[in-house]
Scaffold this active site. Structure first.
Site, PDB file in Angstrom:
ATOM      1  N   HIS A 250       1.331  -0.996  -0.223  1.00  0.00           N
ATOM      2  CA  HIS A 250       0.118   0.110  -0.204  1.00  0.00           C
ATOM      3  C   HIS A 250       0.881   1.224  -0.086  1.00  0.00           C
ATOM      4  O   HIS A 250       0.435   2.079  -0.357  1.00  0.00           O
ATOM      5  CB  HIS A 250      -0.814  -0.073   1.096  1.00  0.00           C
ATOM      6  CG  HIS A 250      -1.235   1.271   1.874  1.00  0.00           C
ATOM      7  ND1 HIS A 250      -1.823   2.314   2.582  1.00  0.00           N
ATOM      8  CD2 HIS A 250      -2.613   1.642   1.001  1.00  0.00           C
ATOM      9  CE1 HIS A 250      -2.241   2.726   2.419  1.00  0.00           C
ATOM     10  NE2 HIS A 250      -3.375   2.988   1.404  1.00  0.00           N
TER      11      HIS A 250
ATOM     12  N   GLU B  26       2.117   1.677  -3.357  1.00  0.00           N
ATOM     13  CA  GLU B  26       1.149   2.483  -4.778  1.00  0.00           C
ATOM     14  C   GLU B  26       1.165   3.774  -3.381  1.00  0.00           C
ATOM     15  O   GLU B  26       0.662   4.757  -5.512  1.00  0.00           O
ATOM     16  CB  GLU B  26      -0.286   1.521  -3.672  1.00  0.00           C
ATOM     17  CG  GLU B  26      -1.352   2.507  -4.265  1.00  0.00           C
ATOM     18  CD  GLU B  26      -2.577   2.510  -4.319  1.00  0.00           C
ATOM     19  OE1 GLU B  26      -3.613   3.859  -4.000  1.00  0.00           O
ATOM     20  OE2 GLU B  26      -2.812   2.029  -3.066  1.00  0.00           O
ATOM     21  N   HIS B  27       1.111   5.125  -2.885  1.00  0.00           N
ATOM     22  CA  HIS B  27       1.620   6.073  -2.820  1.00  0.00           C
ATOM     23  C   HIS B  27       2.400   6.972  -3.181  1.00  0.00           C
ATOM     24  O   HIS B  27       1.997   7.450  -3.695  1.00  0.00           O
ATOM     25  CB  HIS B  27       0.708   6.295  -1.057  1.00  0.00           C
ATOM     26  CG  HIS B  27      -0.219   6.453  -0.323  1.00  0.00           C
ATOM     27  ND1 HIS B  27      -1.045   7.121   0.058  1.00  0.00           N
ATOM     28  CD2 HIS B  27      -1.197   5.172   0.066  1.00  0.00           C
ATOM     29  CE1 HIS B  27      -2.008   7.160   0.324  1.00  0.00           C
ATOM     30  NE2 HIS B  27      -2.268   5.944   0.192  1.00  0.00           N
TER      31      HIS B  27
ATOM     32  N   GLU C  52      -3.811   7.849   8.153  1.00  0.00           N
ATOM     33  CA  GLU C  52      -4.882   6.871   6.619  1.00  0.00           C
ATOM     34  C   GLU C  52      -5.022   6.253   7.784  1.00  0.00           C
ATOM     35  O   GLU C  52      -6.980   5.489   8.153  1.00  0.00           O
ATOM     36  CB  GLU C  52      -4.319   6.265   5.599  1.00  0.00           C
ATOM     37  CG  GLU C  52      -5.588   5.067   5.078  1.00  0.00           C
ATOM     38  CD  GLU C  52      -4.991   5.139   3.920  1.00  0.00           C
ATOM     39  OE1 GLU C  52      -6.087   4.459   3.088  1.00  0.00           O
ATOM     40  OE2 GLU C  52      -4.196   5.380   3.344  1.00  0.00           O
TER      41      GLU C  52
END
Length: 379
Positions: free
Chosen positions: A78, A81-82, A159
Site C-alpha cells: 500500500h 501504491e502511494h 490513514e
C-alpha cells in the site's frame, strides 16, 4: 460486536454443491467481446470493447498485494501504491501524471488489496495512448527520494489512524482476520500493523518496486470505446518497451484445516447498535474444485444476498428482530477465502436472539435445501 469462526459445516457445503447442477452455460456471445493476448515481455492484455459511451477505462493490475509482503514489512504494498503517485520518474516531474489526467477531464486512482495492486484512469479514447505512456513510464522509471518516503509514510500512518484505529468496526474486523487465519498472510492488515508501518524506509520501497513492478507481473485491462487492434498497437508501443523482470512464483503458506470454534468480542462505547458475524474458511474460485465456488456464490445470494433473501425476509421483514442481515462469499481471493453471515438486532432483540434465528435458517437449508424458484432467481 461478536464473531465466530471455523470451517463451513460439511452438510451445509454439500447442500451448496447441489445448487450448480442445473446452471446454464454462458452464451457464446457473452464471451466473444473479450480479447486476451500477451506482449513479448510477458505482459497480459485484456480488451473489453463497449461502445455505449465515448470513454475508456485503462487499468494496470500488478500481481502483488499485502499477502505477498516480506515478514516484518506489512503495509509496504500500500505504501508503494502511494509513492507511485507522489514520486517523479526519469521522464516526468512529480504530479505531472495527475495534471495530465485532469487536463483531459479524466479521473484516476489506485487501490491495494491482499492479492493485487491496481492503477486506473478513465478518459476519452483520444487520451488512451497518453495514459499508457505514463503508466509504462512509472512501471520502470520511478525515482524515490527521502522526502517522498517521509511525506507518504506520514500519510499512510494517518490513514490507518482514521480508517482503522478510530473505527470500532474496522478494529474488530482486523482482530477477526488475525484470528480466522492461522497461517495465511490474509491475517495481516492491508494497511499494515502500525509498529511496522512506522519503520518502512527507502530501501524497503525500492526493493519491493524493483521486484514486483514489471510487465510480466502485470495485467493491462482496457475497457470501453476501443478496438482490440488499436489497444494492441498502443500497448506494444508503450508497455512493450519495458523490459521483463524475473519470474515470480507466488508461494503462499497453506491454511491448515480448522476444527475449533473461536469467538472475538469487542466492546466499545462508540457503538450504539451491536452486530455480529459468523465466518467460515472455504475455497475460493481459484482453489475450489469445479462447481464448489459457484455453489457458495449461489448459497450466499439465496441465504443473504439482498432484500429477497431468506435472512432478510425472515429476520428483518417477518420477525422484525434485525435491522440488517445478510451473507457474503469473497470468491475472488487467490487462496482460501471466507463465507460470512452477519446481522444486527432491532428494538428489544438481543444478539443471542439474532444468532439463534440465523442458525435456524442455516439448519433449514441443510435439512430442506432450496426451491427451484430461489435457485433461478439467484442465478
Amino acid at each position: 460486536m461478536n464473531l465466530r469462526s471455523g470451517w463451513l459445516r460439511k452438510t451445509l457445503f454439500a447442500t451448496a454443491l447441489g445448487f450448480v447442477t442445473t446452471a446454464p452455460a454462458l452464451a457464446a456471445s457473452d464471451d466473444g467481446k473479450v480479447t486476451d493476448f500477451l506482449l513479448d515481455n510477458g505482459m497480459e492484455v485484456v480488451v473489453i470493447p463497449d461502445h455505449r459511451a465515448p470513454i475508456v477505462t485503462h487499468m494496470v493490475w500488478y500481481k502483488v498485494g499485502s499477502a505477498d509482503e516480506p515478514p516484518g514489512k506489512s503495509g509496504i504494498a500500500h505504501f508503494l501504491e502511494h509513492l507511485m503517485f507522489k514520486a517523479a520518474t526519469t521522464n516526468h516531474a512529480a504530479g505531472e501524471f495527475d495534471r495530465a489526467v485532469s487536463a483531459v477531464g479524466g479521473s484516476n486512482n489506485a487501490f491495494t488489496s491482499y492479492d493485487f495492486t491496481a492503477f486506473h484512469e478513465t478518459v476519452a479514447p483520444s487520451a488512451l495512448e497518453q495514459m499508457m505512456s505514463f503508466e509504462a513510464d512509472r512501471m520502470f522509471n520511478l525515482i524515490l527520494n527521502d522526502d517522498d518516503i517521509k511525506t507518504e509514510r506520514d500519510v499512510i500512518l494517518e490513514e490507518r489512524r482514521s480508517r482503522t484505529d478510530n473505527n470500532p468496526r474496522a478494529v474488530l474486523e482486523e482482530e477477526v482476520d488475525a484470528t480466522l487465519w492461522q497461517n495465511q498472510p490474509y491475517r495481516i492488515p492491508v494497511l499494515g500493523w502500525m509498529q511496522e508501518m512506522e519503520k518502512l524506509n527507502w530501501t524497503d520501497a525500492v526493493e519491493f518496486y524493483d521486484l514486483y513492478y514489471r510487465p510480466n507481473n502485470a495485467v493491462l485491462v482496457v475497457a470501453g470505446d476501443v478496438e482490440p487492434g488499436t489497444v494492441k498497437a498502443l500497448a506494444e508501443k508503450t508497455y512493450g518497451k519495458v523490459a521483463a523482470g524475473p519470474g515470480l512464483p507466488r508461494i503462499r503458506p497453506v491454511e491448515p484445516e480448522q476444527n475449533t470454534r473461536r469467538t472475538v468480542t469487542l466492546t466499545d462505547a462508540r457503538v450504539s447498535v451491536p452486530g455480529f458475524s459468523t465466518q467460515w474458511v472455504v475455497p475460493s474460485y481459484h482453489t475450489a474444485e469445479p462447481g464448489e465456488a459457484e455453489a457458495l456464490d449461489l448459497l450466499a445470494e439465496i441465504l443473504g444476498g439482498g432484500s429477497r433473501s431468506r435472512l432478510y425476509q425472515q429476520l428483518v421483514v417477518k420477525k422484525g428482530i434485525a435491522a440488517a442481515a445478510g451473507a457474503n462469499f469473497r470468491g475472488t481471493m487467490l487462496d482460501a477465502t471466507r463465507f460470512t453471515i452477519y446481522g444486527s438486532p432491532r428494538g428489544n432483540a438481543k444478539l443471542a436472539d439474532l444468532e439463534a434465528a440465523v442458525d435456524a435458517e442455516i439448519a433449514r437449508i441443510v435439512k430442506d435445501g432450496v426451491t427451484d424458484d430461489e435457485l433461478d432467481k439467484a442465478k
